[in-house]
Each structure stands twice: as structure tokens, then as C-alpha cells.
Design a protein around this motif. Structure first.
Motif, PDB file in Angstrom:
ATOM      1  N   GLY A   1      26.125 -11.554 -49.126  1.00  0.00           N
ATOM      2  CA  GLY A   1      25.427 -10.559 -48.393  1.00  0.00           C
ATOM      3  C   GLY A   1      24.198 -10.705 -47.537  1.00  0.00           C
ATOM      4  O   GLY A   1      23.993 -10.424 -46.317  1.00  0.00           O
TER       5      GLY A   1
ATOM      6  N   VAL B   1      23.708 -10.879 -43.189  1.00  0.00           N
ATOM      7  CA  VAL B   1      22.591 -10.486 -42.381  1.00  0.00           C
ATOM      8  C   VAL B   1      21.928 -11.470 -41.577  1.00  0.00           C
ATOM      9  O   VAL B   1      21.587 -11.240 -40.378  1.00  0.00           O
TER      10      VAL B   1
ATOM     11  N   HIS C   1      16.971  -6.847 -50.235  1.00  0.00           N
ATOM     12  CA  HIS C   1      18.190  -7.126 -50.538  1.00  0.00           C
ATOM     13  C   HIS C   1      18.579  -7.017 -52.156  1.00  0.00           C
ATOM     14  O   HIS C   1      19.589  -6.191 -52.409  1.00  0.00           O
TER      15      HIS C   1
ATOM     16  N   SER D   1      26.677  -5.872 -45.766  1.00  0.00           N
ATOM     17  CA  SER D   1      25.551  -6.696 -47.027  1.00  0.00           C
ATOM     18  C   SER D   1      25.304  -6.023 -48.166  1.00  0.00           C
ATOM     19  O   SER D   1      25.231  -6.507 -49.101  1.00  0.00           O
TER      20      SER D   1
ATOM     21  N   THR E   1      28.981 -18.670 -45.066  1.00  0.00           N
ATOM     22  CA  THR E   1      29.478 -17.889 -46.103  1.00  0.00           C
ATOM     23  C   THR E   1      29.767 -18.648 -47.239  1.00  0.00           C
ATOM     24  O   THR E   1      29.537 -18.501 -48.543  1.00  0.00           O
TER      25      THR E   1
END
Lengths: 332, 291
Positions: B26, B30, B41, B198, B239
Motif C-alpha cells: 500500500g 501511493v 500509513h 493503499s 509492487t
């Protein structure tokens, strides 16, 4: 806004005189609050000085903690006199900053912020785990300065603030100030103008850390006890940014104004909210970034400037292009 | 130290890496799309955990059943967070975004401290203590479930990014916001989606941690820093890199805790050391293409 060096010196003197004068009107409790407000003003001033090169540190707790532990361990393990701990703390914090500076020199913006945060948190773990040397989580007893006299401690804190402001003024008034600004606005362009970006950034790191280190050592002695959770706390690094933001980023007086404004407030909040007093810091960060990014000093200066500019226009029948250009700049 | 012990350490490391993966994927999304590090986060992870705790104690809802619901709620919260705060600082200096998200982190963390008290809590559904034995290695079911959920959600995210209009618009905005806007993509809408996805993933991570580990209002920041270490390890914005980096961090922490004297204390520092070391040696990360 440029102020001549005479006025700057007078301003420094005024800070010292007002600091001294407060002794005659303030109660002992207020003096006690002022000591911690002024200590964190020193941290905030030095953070803001580093920011003037465009370097964002989220790890000033590292220098604060190293300073405090240098003074404490020098006294406890080596038997050095307590006052010697303060200059040693400055040297040790600057040395740590040079090492960190060499590591993070190529990083900017977010990368630098997160690397310094990781560095400070890493030191917290190291100082907790090396309990044979540092006393670990059980902490360390600190020597008292000036026999623990409250008034003497307060006057010393005023002196530290004057020293930190003076250091910032020296930078602002010399070629170094221009170099710092140039680096902030663009490293490549600064390099092209002949600024030694590497040395200047390291210098900013070292001087900022030295001041924070002294503040840490002084505060540790004032508290008479430290542990890694106190002096390497995230809240120290957060305070280093909140105070200048509230007072006014990139201004010389902003951090002090922020520290004095918030100093009393947070102490009261600490009593009512306990651990959760950082809630208000969070709120202040959001509010000031979104609505008052110039802080108290910056907003007041801008308002004064606007009024002044308005005045001039009324006197001169035809405003020149240069005038309107100036006004544009103020508005933007 | 025999092979069985080493295998157990490896399994433990991989399993805690699963939780990290959910957090880090996540964060990297972002960063990749918006070039913003969200210091709050980890606090969304914390909120997800308390949501699972509330759903379990008040409604008796099993955390795994509550997971999609909590993800939706946290996604919405992330979208609101973006629209009300970060959207207004778009295009200004990094310092603003750092201070702003740090401010929100402090707000969430200390708000939670006041609301939920500093007591440590866990969610204990019937399967919380179940283990299965695979080739002589004990595998705790909740951690295995966490790793599976992390894997599924990461694959789902990759599919969305590669195969849908939304994903294509996110990738376009990540490459060049101005060019994307010229193609008719609503940049702010894309940023809002990136943020919502996210924080939804952070919420899922929170649900898992509430069963596997414990809940405390102050856990957020350590998740943020660990996730950032992972993201730097794997390559910012990647990712797949974040997923693999998470497993690596899990393995390193588990082996430090088990093999170094008084290692569980040192394990806390592993993420910081990895982060600084990686930034020194290979700032673009294992899977990053450019610095």
C-alpha cells in the motif's frame, strides 16, 4: 526582509535582557516551564538552520540523545566535571552528524527525512541494548549543573538560546547564508555558481547537531535522569519541526516564537491529556501546513509588508512596475 | 542448531513477512503514483486492527469475515484523508507533505490513545491458536492465513494495475501527471483511488495483526518505518519488489531474534539498519530501475 546587523545585535541583546528581566516577574513554576521551552527552542532553531539548506531531518532526537548521553557517561564512567559535558556533547553530536551526513549526503527530500528518522530510531535501539555501557532501558543518573539551582539553569538556557540565534544570524549574514539559500533552491544551480554543496551541507549538519547536542546534554542534567525513551524519543524530532512551523519556517526568530507559544500550552496539555498531548501537535501540523504555512512570524511579517506596500502606493500617485512586482511576490 | 530449527525460523520469518507485505504494498502504491510518503500509513494499519477488534467484541464478527468490510471502510477513510488534506498540498514542496502526513499520524495515534486506552489488546477467534504441522515445522494458522491474504491481495492489485482502465490510469499518472491529464485522465481522481486502495490494504494488514500480534495505539509508526524499509529494499514504487522485500525483512528479523544473543531486542533495529544500508549501497532497491 533584510535587517541591518546593528538591529540584529540589538535584537539578540533584547532577548537576553527580556530573558533576564522575566526572572523578576515570573514564579518559580513559570521559570521551570521556561527552561524546557527554551531548551526545545534551541533544538528548533538548529533544525530550522539545517532546513535553510533544504535538508529535512526527522531525526534530531539522535543528536539530542547523543549529547545527553555524552554528558551523562562522561560524568558517570570517566568522572569528568559536569560542565565539561556540555562542550563534549556538542563535539560528539557534531561527529555523529558528520558520519550521518556522509551516509545521507546524496539523499534529498523524503529519502533524507526517512533515513534520518531510521537513524535516530536505530540509535534508540542501540542505546537500549548496550546496557553494559549506557545503563540501557533502566536509564542513567545525570549530574546537576550549577548545583541544581533553578535560576542559574534558567539563565543558562537563555544563554543557549542567544548562542543558537547568534549562530543562525552569523550564517545568515555571511556568504554561507547565500550558499545555503542557493542549495535549497537547486543544488545543480548552486554548484554552477561555485558553491561547494558537499561541504556546506555537511557544515549545516554539524552545526545544527552541535547545538542540539548541547541542548540535549543540558536538558538531561536539568532532568537529572535520562533513558533512551526520553532523549531519543520521536517526540523530540517532532517538536524540532512543529515549533519552527508554528513560529515560521525559514525565519530566524520563528522557532523561538513557536517554542514560547507552545511551551506553556503543551505543559498544560501534558497535565490534562497525559501521553496523548501529541494529539494537539498533530492538529497544529495539519492546521499550519494547510492554512498558515508561513507561521506566526511569517504571517505577521507578510501582513506588515502588505500594509507598508499599501502605504507607499497611497503616497506615490503612480505605482511603478517594480512596486507592483513586489506586491505580486508578497501575495504569492 | 539443527535443520528443523532453521526451517522453523525460516517459516516464522516468511509468515511475519506476509503481514509486512500488505503494509508495504500500500505504501509503495501511493509513493509510486503520487511521490508522497504517507507517514500516517502505519496508523491506518492500527485503525484496521481496532476495527477488527470492535467488530469481534461488539458484533461477534469473525475477523476474516469482517476483512472486506473493514477494507471498504478504511479505503473510504483514506479517500477522505486525501481529499481533505493532501489534495491541497499537491505540487508544493515535499516538506509540506511530510509535515502534513506526520500531523495526521500523530492525530490518529493519540486520538486512538484517548479512545481505546493504551492497553494491549488482541482479537482471539477460535482459530487464533490453531497450528498445522508441515514436514515437522509448526505453522500457526493465523499467520499462514495472513500470508495467503497478502499474496491474494497483491496479485489482485497487480491484475487491477495491469488489466483495468483504473490501473492503466494509475500507471499513466505515475509516469507523468501532466501527460496523463492531457490524455483526459482526472489526476485527482486517480490519486484519490491510489490512496483509497493503499489504506484499504493497510486495513487488511491491521485485521491480520490484530489476530497474529497485538493492538496498541502506538504501533503505527513502527509499521510505517518497517514498510518504508521494505519499499526501499524492493525498489520504490515496485509492487513485486515490496512483496519480496517484506519477506526478506521478515526473514532477517526472525533470524536476528533467534540467532543473536538477546536478539529479540536487536530485531527492532533490523529494519532501520536495512533501510540505511540499502540507501547507501543500492538506493534504487533490488527491483528498482532508476534511483
Amino acid at each position: 526582509m533584510r535587517v541591518s546587523w546593528r538591529w540584529q545585535l540589538l535584537g539578540l541583546l533584547a532577548v537576553a535582557v527580556v530573558g533576564f528581566g522575566l526572572l523578576f516577574v515570573a514564579s518559580l513554576y513559570v521559570v521551570h516551564l521556561l527552561v524546557s521551552a527554551l531548551t526545545f527552542a534551541v533544538v528548533a532553531i538548529s533544525w530550522n538552520l539545517l532546513l535553510s539548506t533544504g535538508q529535512i531531518s526527522l531525526g534530531h532526537a539522535a543528536f539530542f540523545g547523543v549529547g545527553a548521553y555524552t554528558a551523562g557517561l562522561g560524568y558517570e564512567r570517566l568522572g569528568l566535571p559536569p560542565w565539561l559535558g556540555l562542550p563534549l556533547a556538542a563535539v560528539a553530536a557534531a561527529a555523529v552528524a558528520l558520519v550521518l551526513g556522509l551516509i545521507v549526503m546524496r539523499m534529498r527530500g523524503i529519502y533524507l527525512a526517512i533515513a534520518t528518522l531510521a537513524f535516530a530510531e536505530g540509535l534508540r535501539v542501540v542505546f537500549t541494548m548496550l546496557s553494559g555501557l549506557t545503563g540501557g532501558a533502566a536509564g542513567l543518573t545525570m549530574p546537576a549543573l550549577f548545583g541544581g539551582d533553578e535560576v542559574a539553569n534558567y539563565l543558562f538556557a537563555v544563554g543557549l538560546v542567544v548562542l543558537a540565534l547568534g549562530a543562525h544570524l552569523v550564517v545568515v549574514n555571511t556568504r554561507r547564508g547565500f550558499a545555503f539559500n542557493a542549495i535549497r533552491q537547486g543544488e545543480t544551480a548552486a554548484r554552477a555558481l561555485g558553491v561547494n554543496v558537499f561541504t556546506e551541507k555537511l557544515y549545516a549538519f554539524a552545526i545544527s547537531a552541535a547545538l542540539t547536542g548541547v541542548a540535549g546534554a543540558f536538558y538531561g542534567c536539568y532532568l537529572s535522569f535520562i533513558d533512551p525513551e526520553i532523549v531519543f524519543a520521536l517526540s523530540v524530532s517532532v517538536e524540532a519541526q512543529v515549533l519552527p512551523l508554528v513560529g515560521g519556517l525559514y525565519t530566524v526568530t520563528g522557532p523561538l516564537v513557536g517554542a514560547l507559544t507552545l511551551g506553556f500550552g503543551t505543559e498544560l496539555l501534558r497535565e490534562t491529556l497525559g501521553q496523548a498531548h501529541l494529539l494537539v501537535y498533530g492538529l497544529l501540523l495539519v492546521v499550519f501546513v494547510l492554512w498558515l504555512p508561513r507561521g506566526i512570524v511569517g504571517s505577521v511579517a507578510a501582513a506588515w509588508h502588505r500594509r507598508h506596500a499599501h502605504h507607499e502606493i497611497q503616497h506615490e500617485e503612480q505605482p511603478t512596475n517594480a512596486d507592483s512586482g513586489e506586491r505580486e511576490k508578497v501575495r504569492s | 542448531m539443527d535443520v528443523g530449527n532453521l526451517a522453523q525460523i525460516g517459516v516464522n520469518g516468511l509468515l511475519s513477512g506476509g503481514v509486512y507485505a500488505l503494509v508495504a504494498v500500500g505504501l509503495t502504491l501511493v509513493f509510486g503514483v503520487m511521490r508522497v510518503i504517507n507517514f500516517a500509513h502505519g496508523d491506518f494499519v492500527m485503525l484496521g486492527g481496532y476495527a477488527a477488534f470492535g467488530a469481534f467484541t461488539l458484533l461477534g464478527l469473525d475477523p476474516m469475515l469482517a476483512l472486506p468490510l473493514i477494507m471498504a471502510v478504511l479505503g473510504l477513510a483514506g479517500w477522505v484523508f486525501y481529499r481533505t488534506t493532501l489534495a491541497h498540498t499537491h505540487g508544493t514542496e515535499h516538506l509540506n507533505q511530510i509535515l502534513l502526513t506526520l500531523g495526521v499520524a500523530l492525530l490518529l495515534q493519540n486520538g486512538a490513545l484517548l479512545l481505546f486506552s493504551p492497553d494491549y489488546r488482541t482479537v482471539a477467534p477460535t482459530w487464533a491458536d490453531a497450528t498445522v504441522r508441515l514436514a515437522g515445522v509448526a505453522v500457526p494458522v493465523p499467520r499462514l492465513g495472513g500470508l495467503v491474504v497478502a499474496l491474494l491481495l497483491t496479485v489482485l492489485l497487480l491484475v487491477v494495475l495491469r488489466g483495468t482502465d483504473l490501473g492503466r490510469s494509475l500507471r499513466a499518472v505515475a509516469q507523468d501527471p501532466v501527460a496523463a491529464q492531457l490524455q483526459g485522465i482526472n489526476v485527482h481522481r486517480a490519486y484519490g483511488w491510489a490512496f483509497a486502495i493503499s489504506t484499504a490494504l493497510a486495513g487488511a494488514a491491521g485485521v491480520i495483526t490484530s489476530v497474529v500480534l497485538y493492538l496498541h495505539p502506538g504501533v503505527g509508526l513502527s509499521y510505517t518505518v518497517s514498510a518504508f524499509a521494505i519499499v526501499v529494499l524492493g525498489g520504490l514504487g515496485s509492487t513485486t519488489g515490496a512483496f519480496i522485500g517484506a519477506l526478506l525483512l521478515g526473514l532477517t528479523e526472525a533470524s536476528t531474534a533467534a540467532l543473536v544473543p538477546s536478539g529479540s531486542g536487536w530485531a527492532e533495529g533490523v529494519a532501520f539498519a536495512l533501510l540505511i544500508g540499502m540507501l547507501m549501497v543500492r538506493p534504487q532497491g533490488l527491483f528498482g530501475r532508476h534511483a
